[in-house]
Design a protein around this motif. Structure first.
Motif, PDB file in Angstrom:
ATOM      1  N   LYS A  63      -8.821   1.712  -2.665  1.00 60.56           N
ATOM      2  CA  LYS A  63      -9.790   1.109  -3.463  1.00 60.56           C
ATOM      3  C   LYS A  63      -9.859  -0.068  -3.805  1.00 60.56           C
ATOM      4  N   GLU A  64      -8.227  -0.175  -4.153  1.00 61.53           N
ATOM      5  CA  GLU A  64      -7.807  -0.482  -4.827  1.00 61.53           C
ATOM      6  C   GLU A  64      -7.017  -2.461  -4.065  1.00 61.53           C
ATOM      7  N   LEU A  65      -7.112  -1.961  -2.258  1.00 60.17           N
ATOM      8  CA  LEU A  65      -6.796  -3.152  -1.958  1.00 60.17           C
ATOM      9  C   LEU A  65      -7.980  -3.169  -0.778  1.00 60.17           C
ATOM     10  N   GLY A  66      -8.981  -2.986  -0.747  1.00 61.36           N
ATOM     11  CA  GLY A  66     -10.019  -2.870  -0.314  1.00 61.36           C
ATOM     12  C   GLY A  66     -10.507  -2.482   1.258  1.00 61.36           C
ATOM     13  N   ALA A 107       0.691  -0.938   0.142  1.00 62.37           N
ATOM     14  CA  ALA A 107      -0.107   0.112   0.395  1.00 62.37           C
ATOM     15  C   ALA A 107       0.425   1.327   0.334  1.00 62.37           C
ATOM     16  N   VAL A 108       1.951   1.209   0.445  1.00 62.50           N
ATOM     17  CA  VAL A 108       3.344   2.162   1.245  1.00 62.50           C
ATOM     18  C   VAL A 108       3.721   2.566  -0.759  1.00 62.50           C
ATOM     19  N   TRP A 145       5.761   5.414  -4.337  1.00 56.92           N
ATOM     20  CA  TRP A 145       5.856   5.221  -5.799  1.00 56.92           C
ATOM     21  C   TRP A 145       5.794   4.994  -6.956  1.00 56.92           C
ATOM     22  N   ASP A 146       4.028   4.928  -6.794  1.00 55.05           N
ATOM     23  CA  ASP A 146       3.214   4.794  -8.573  1.00 55.05           C
ATOM     24  C   ASP A 146       2.819   5.486  -8.787  1.00 55.05           C
ATOM     25  N   GLY A 147       2.586   6.220  -7.726  1.00 53.82           N
ATOM     26  CA  GLY A 147       2.479   8.224  -7.243  1.00 53.82           C
ATOM     27  C   GLY A 147       0.337   7.955  -7.641  1.00 53.82           C
ATOM     28  N   MET A 148      -0.142   6.849  -7.156  1.00 56.82           N
ATOM     29  CA  MET A 148      -1.347   6.670  -6.872  1.00 56.82           C
ATOM     30  C   MET A 148      -2.283   7.710  -5.783  1.00 56.82           C
ATOM     31  N   GLY A 149      -3.277   8.220  -5.609  1.00 58.75           N
ATOM     32  CA  GLY A 149      -3.965   8.808  -4.635  1.00 58.75           C
ATOM     33  C   GLY A 149      -4.006   7.428  -3.458  1.00 58.75           C
ATOM     34  N   CYS A 150      -4.475   8.687  -1.626  1.00 60.24           N
ATOM     35  CA  CYS A 150      -4.634   7.350  -1.090  1.00 60.24           C
ATOM     36  C   CYS A 150      -5.803   6.311  -1.209  1.00 60.24           C
ATOM     37  N   LYS A 151      -6.513   7.581  -1.833  1.00 58.10           N
ATOM     38  CA  LYS A 151      -8.288   6.478  -2.048  1.00 58.10           C
ATOM     39  C   LYS A 151      -8.498   5.659  -3.369  1.00 58.10           C
TER      40      LYS A 151
END
Length: 67
Positions: A32-35, A16-17, A22-28
Motif C-alpha cells: 500500500k505504501e509503495l503502490g 520494499a524488501v 528490517w522495518d517490520g512492516m507487513g507485506c500488505k
C-alpha cells in the motif's frame, strides 16, 4: 488490449524488501505504501533471501546462455 507490465529498478525493490524485513512492516502495508501488490513484495523478498541483490535484477527478456 492487455495491461502493460510495469518494471521496477533494483533500488525500488530493495526499499520494499527493507521495509518488510528490517522495518517490520507487513507485506500488505508495504504494498500500500509503495503502490504495488502485496504478492509482488513477497516475491521480491523470497528472491532477495535466496540470491541477495542479484535476485532483484530484472529477469524478463533475458536469454539464458547456451551450454
Amino acid at each position: 488490449m492487455g495491461k502493460k507490465r510495469r518494471t521496477f529498478n533494483i533500488e525500488f525493490k530493495k526499499k520494499a524488501v527493507d521495509l518488510y524485513l528490517w522495518d517490520g512492516m507487513g507485506c500488505k502495508a508495504v504494498g500500500k505504501e509503495l503502490g504495488i501488490d502485496h504478492t509482488t513484495v513477497l516475491r521480491w523478498v523470497r528472491h532477495f533471501e535466496a540470491e541477495g541483490l542479484k535476485g532483484l535484477e530484472e529477469k524478463r527478456g533475458k536469454h539464458k546462455a547456451l551450454q
